[in-house]
Design a protein around this motif. Structure first.
Motif, PDB file in Angstrom:
ATOM      1  N   PHE A 116       0.834  -1.202   0.000  1.00  0.00           N
ATOM      2  CA  PHE A 116       0.000   0.000   0.000  1.00  0.00           C
ATOM      3  C   PHE A 116       0.867   1.250   0.000  1.00  0.00           C
ATOM      4  N   ALA A 117       1.945   1.237   0.778  1.00  0.00           N
ATOM      5  CA  ALA A 117       2.848   2.388   0.820  1.00  0.00           C
ATOM      6  C   ALA A 117       3.462   2.636  -0.550  1.00  0.00           C
ATOM      7  N   GLU A 118       3.801   1.588  -1.265  1.00  0.00           N
ATOM      8  CA  GLU A 118       4.352   1.744  -2.610  1.00  0.00           C
ATOM      9  C   GLU A 118       3.341   2.382  -3.556  1.00  0.00           C
ATOM     10  N   VAL A 119       2.092   1.917  -3.476  1.00  0.00           N
ATOM     11  CA  VAL A 119       1.045   2.472  -4.337  1.00  0.00           C
ATOM     12  C   VAL A 119       0.863   3.963  -4.052  1.00  0.00           C
ATOM     13  N   VAL A 120       0.826   4.309  -2.775  1.00  0.00           N
ATOM     14  CA  VAL A 120       0.652   5.710  -2.392  1.00  0.00           C
ATOM     15  C   VAL A 120       1.833   6.546  -2.874  1.00  0.00           C
ATOM     16  N   ALA A 121       3.056   6.011  -2.704  1.00  0.00           N
ATOM     17  CA  ALA A 121       4.253   6.752  -3.123  1.00  0.00           C
ATOM     18  C   ALA A 121       4.319   6.881  -4.637  1.00  0.00           C
ATOM     19  N   ASP A 122       4.069   5.789  -5.364  1.00  0.00           N
ATOM     20  CA  ASP A 122       4.152   5.824  -6.827  1.00  0.00           C
ATOM     21  C   ASP A 122       3.093   6.744  -7.428  1.00  0.00           C
ATOM     22  N   GLY A 123       1.917   6.747  -6.811  1.00  0.00           N
ATOM     23  CA  GLY A 123       0.841   7.597  -7.316  1.00  0.00           C
ATOM     24  C   GLY A 123       0.893   9.020  -6.818  1.00  0.00           C
ATOM     25  N   GLU A 124       1.828   9.300  -5.895  1.00  0.00           N
ATOM     26  CA  GLU A 124       1.931  10.625  -5.289  1.00  0.00           C
ATOM     27  C   GLU A 124       0.571  11.071  -4.759  1.00  0.00           C
ATOM     28  N   LEU A 125      -0.110  10.156  -4.090  1.00  0.00           N
ATOM     29  CA  LEU A 125      -1.456  10.423  -3.609  1.00  0.00           C
ATOM     30  C   LEU A 125      -1.426  11.395  -2.439  1.00  0.00           C
ATOM     31  N   ARG A 126      -2.372  12.301  -2.409  1.00  0.00           N
ATOM     32  CA  ARG A 126      -2.445  13.274  -1.321  1.00  0.00           C
ATOM     33  C   ARG A 126      -3.491  12.903  -0.285  1.00  0.00           C
ATOM     34  N   GLU A 127      -4.319  11.921  -0.592  1.00  0.00           N
ATOM     35  CA  GLU A 127      -5.302  11.468   0.391  1.00  0.00           C
ATOM     36  C   GLU A 127      -4.565  10.829   1.580  1.00  0.00           C
ATOM     37  N   VAL A 128      -5.171  10.900   2.752  1.00  0.00           N
ATOM     38  CA  VAL A 128      -4.596  10.235   3.917  1.00  0.00           C
ATOM     39  C   VAL A 128      -4.770   8.729   3.741  1.00  0.00           C
ATOM     40  N   PRO A 129      -3.677   7.958   3.690  1.00  0.00           N
ATOM     41  CA  PRO A 129      -3.793   6.520   3.454  1.00  0.00           C
ATOM     42  C   PRO A 129      -4.072   5.751   4.749  1.00  0.00           C
ATOM     43  N   ILE A 130      -5.141   4.955   4.732  1.00  0.00           N
ATOM     44  CA  ILE A 130      -5.476   4.102   5.870  1.00  0.00           C
ATOM     45  C   ILE A 130      -5.532   2.661   5.376  1.00  0.00           C
ATOM     46  N   LEU A 131      -4.716   1.813   5.959  1.00  0.00           N
ATOM     47  CA  LEU A 131      -4.731   0.386   5.643  1.00  0.00           C
ATOM     48  C   LEU A 131      -5.624  -0.338   6.633  1.00  0.00           C
ATOM     49  N   PHE A 132      -6.635  -1.040   6.131  1.00  0.00           N
ATOM     50  CA  PHE A 132      -7.415  -1.944   6.974  1.00  0.00           C
ATOM     51  C   PHE A 132      -6.886  -3.346   6.719  1.00  0.00           C
TER      52      PHE A 132
END
Length: 315
Positions: A94-110
């Motif tokens: 999940f961290a890779e997806v967030v980093a690669d996409g440069e996502l600005r949403e707050v990432p929450i892993l369930f």
């Protein structure tokens, strides 16, 4: 890279990560991970969290949270992983997806208590069912936020089944307010019997936007699931030409996006959604390369998948 985690797994006795044992209550943490360029040289940051037999992922910081700490005012992306994932694997993926996409949403892993084993399919289905109430609880925490922030709920594989079941439970328990707080639902390679999915959708009723279904007709993992399930078709491997799918599209219950043209990062063709991070990246160079290589022809259609924040960046 910071990721908030919500899990009903039990803590690892060694104090690093969580196990497949089931916890009677949700536990929340904030992990700060070092994401090395290229993902090859992971450096020497400590402590390191084992994610497989060959890799360790550096954890720069971790903080224990309580439920009110996740009630933030920014847009949120909740990711629910699939079958055969350890806590550590799902966190770093999940961290890779967030980093690669440069996502600005707050990432929450369930992270639900998957066995993290290819032989644990039946046990994982039970574990996903066990986690259903806890995902509902998490969504209940977020619904009380007094802001116009958007919630994107993203489920992969068996995690997609868990997402839909949680939505169904919210509807049946008359928590329509929580459903209305969810701006977009995305199901990647959903491991759900198509007849069951249709019944679930009918129960849930209209959402803010049609559910986005990311499918691949050559998904080998879902082909195996189909055999295990009595050769019943899985929603994540079926095309738009299916009559039941066409009916759901006509009712604006779902929107199907075929990812079969994208390169797969795994031999099972089950994790193509990871490539969407590159498509949605704010890097103009990366998007130009994908367009030039014919890997994406209509980038605007991808914009709602990882939240509304990409609407202006992919045009």
């Amino acid at each position: 890279m910071t990721v908030i985690t919500a899990t009903d797994r039990q803590r690892d006795p060694a104090g690093i990560g969580y196990t497949a044992r089931r916890s009677p209550q949700l536990q929340f943490e904030r992990f700060t991970l070092a994401i090395p360029p290229g993902r090859k040289d992971l450096g020497k940051a400590q402590p390191q969290m084992p994610a497989s037999f060959t890799q360790t992922y550096p954890i720069a910081k971790r903080e224990t949270l309580i439920n009110k700490d996740i009630n933030i005012a920014d847009d949120v992306l909740i990711y629910v992983h699939g079958y055969n994932y350890s806590f550590q694997e799902s966190l770093f993926q999940f961290a890779e997806v967030v980093a690669d996409g440069e996502l600005r949403e707050v990432p929450i892993l369930f992270s639900w208590p998957s066995e993290g084993s290819v032989t644990g399919y039946v046990a994982d289905k039970d574990a996903a069912t066990y986690a259903r109430d806890d995902l509902v609880e998490l969504l209940g925490h977020l619904k009380s936020r007094r802001s116009n922030a958007n919630i994107t709920l993203f489920g992969h594989s068996m995690g997609a089944w868990l997402v839909v079941e949680a939505l169904r439970q919210l509807k049946l328990s008359r928590h329509g307010d929580a459903l209305r707080r969810i701006n977009q639902v995305v199901l990647a390679a959903p491991d759900i019997d198509i007849d069951l999915f249709k019944r679930q959708i009918e129960t849930i009723g209209p959402l803010a936007h049609p559910i986005i279904v990311l499918n691949s007709t050559d998904d080998r993992a879902l082909a195996i699931s189909r055999r295990i399930g009595g050769f019943r078709v899985r929603m994540g491997s079926i095309g738009e030409d299916n009559a039941a799918v066409q009916e759901m599209i006509a009712k604006k219950a779902i929107r199907v996006i075929d990812l079969s043209m994208l390169p797969a990062p795994d031999r099972a063709n089950h994790n193509r959604f990871i490539k969407l991070a590159e498509i949605l990246s704010r890097s103009e160079r990366r998007r130009k390369t994908l367009l030039e290589n014919g890997l994406v022809h209509d980038p605007e259609k991808w914009q709602p998948i990882f939240g509304q924040d990409h609407a202006q960046t992919i045009r």
